[in-house]
Motif scaffolding. Sequence first.
Motif, short mmCIF file in Angstrom:
data_model
loop_
_atom_site.label_atom_id
_atom_site.label_comp_id
_atom_site.label_asym_id
_atom_site.label_seq_id
_atom_site.Cartn_x
_atom_site.Cartn_y
_atom_site.Cartn_z
N GLY A 81 33.33 -37.03 84.39
CA GLY A 81 33.29 -38.00 83.29
C GLY A 81 34.25 -37.67 82.19
O GLY A 81 34.29 -38.43 81.25
N THR A 82 35.31 -36.73 82.23
CA THR A 82 36.12 -36.56 81.42
C THR A 82 37.47 -36.08 81.90
O THR A 82 37.69 -35.82 82.87
N THR A 83 38.48 -36.50 81.21
CA THR A 83 39.84 -35.64 81.54
C THR A 83 40.57 -35.04 80.43
O THR A 83 39.86 -35.22 79.30
N VAL A 84 41.33 -34.13 80.80
CA VAL A 84 41.69 -32.96 79.90
C VAL A 84 43.22 -33.43 79.72
O VAL A 84 43.76 -33.73 80.57
N THR A 130 39.44 -33.30 70.23
CA THR A 130 40.46 -32.24 70.31
C THR A 130 39.69 -30.77 70.14
O THR A 130 38.90 -30.86 68.93
N PHE A 131 39.64 -29.91 71.02
CA PHE A 131 38.92 -28.57 70.70
C PHE A 131 40.18 -27.63 70.36
O PHE A 131 41.08 -27.49 71.22
N THR A 132 39.82 -26.84 69.51
CA THR A 132 40.79 -25.37 69.19
C THR A 132 39.86 -24.44 68.76
O THR A 132 38.91 -24.43 68.27
N SER A 133 40.26 -23.07 69.58
CA SER A 133 39.71 -21.96 69.29
C SER A 133 40.39 -20.78 69.33
O SER A 133 41.50 -20.93 69.98
N THR A 182 44.19 -25.01 72.56
CA THR A 182 43.91 -26.27 72.37
C THR A 182 43.80 -27.32 73.34
O THR A 182 44.58 -27.23 74.44
N PHE A 183 42.93 -28.16 73.46
CA PHE A 183 42.71 -29.11 74.45
C PHE A 183 42.22 -30.43 74.10
O PHE A 183 41.28 -30.37 73.03
N THR A 184 42.54 -31.42 74.78
CA THR A 184 41.86 -32.61 74.25
C THR A 184 41.05 -33.34 75.60
O THR A 184 41.53 -33.29 76.45
#
Length: 166
Positions: free
Chosen positions: A118-121, A158-161, A141-143
């Motif tokens: 259901g998602t793409t990176v 967008t996720f960043t950690s 980081t990835f979206t």
Amino acid sequence: MIKLHTIGQKGVTLVEMLIVMGLLAVFLLIMTTIFTSTLDIQNQSAAYSAVVSDGRFIMARINYDIAQSTSITSPTTLGVTSASLVMTTSTNSYTYTLNGGNLQLTDNTGSANLNSSGTTVSNLSFTKLGNAGGKNTTRYTFTLTSTAKHSGTTDSQTFTSVAGRR
């Protein structure tokens, strides 16, 4: 003699039929609008949920693997950004790469996609941080973008950690 009209005769006139049909058409239009709005909100909620759920899972997996690693070999030096992450533990080697819109984890047993269908990176990057000679810290980081479309748009986040070795 023929009776043309009797008092108390039951029946429906053409005007009454037109009024009922008009009211029924308005009622059906309102119900259709409510139904399509409900379906659109349900699709939007499912798309958002897929993005958030996949994002949390991917972040937890990367954080866990980095914490368990004994060394990080890619990105190679401090401050360098790479599109892949390669690390080793005492028993295994892990590689995180982007492959056709999927975040792929490859280890000694094979490869697996970490995101759902259901998602793409996209926009995957890893940056080595920390002090020379110290334990490696990695910022990633990835979206994630939902593959489901609702109202002509898609959900994207967008996720960043930052994660460090123990």
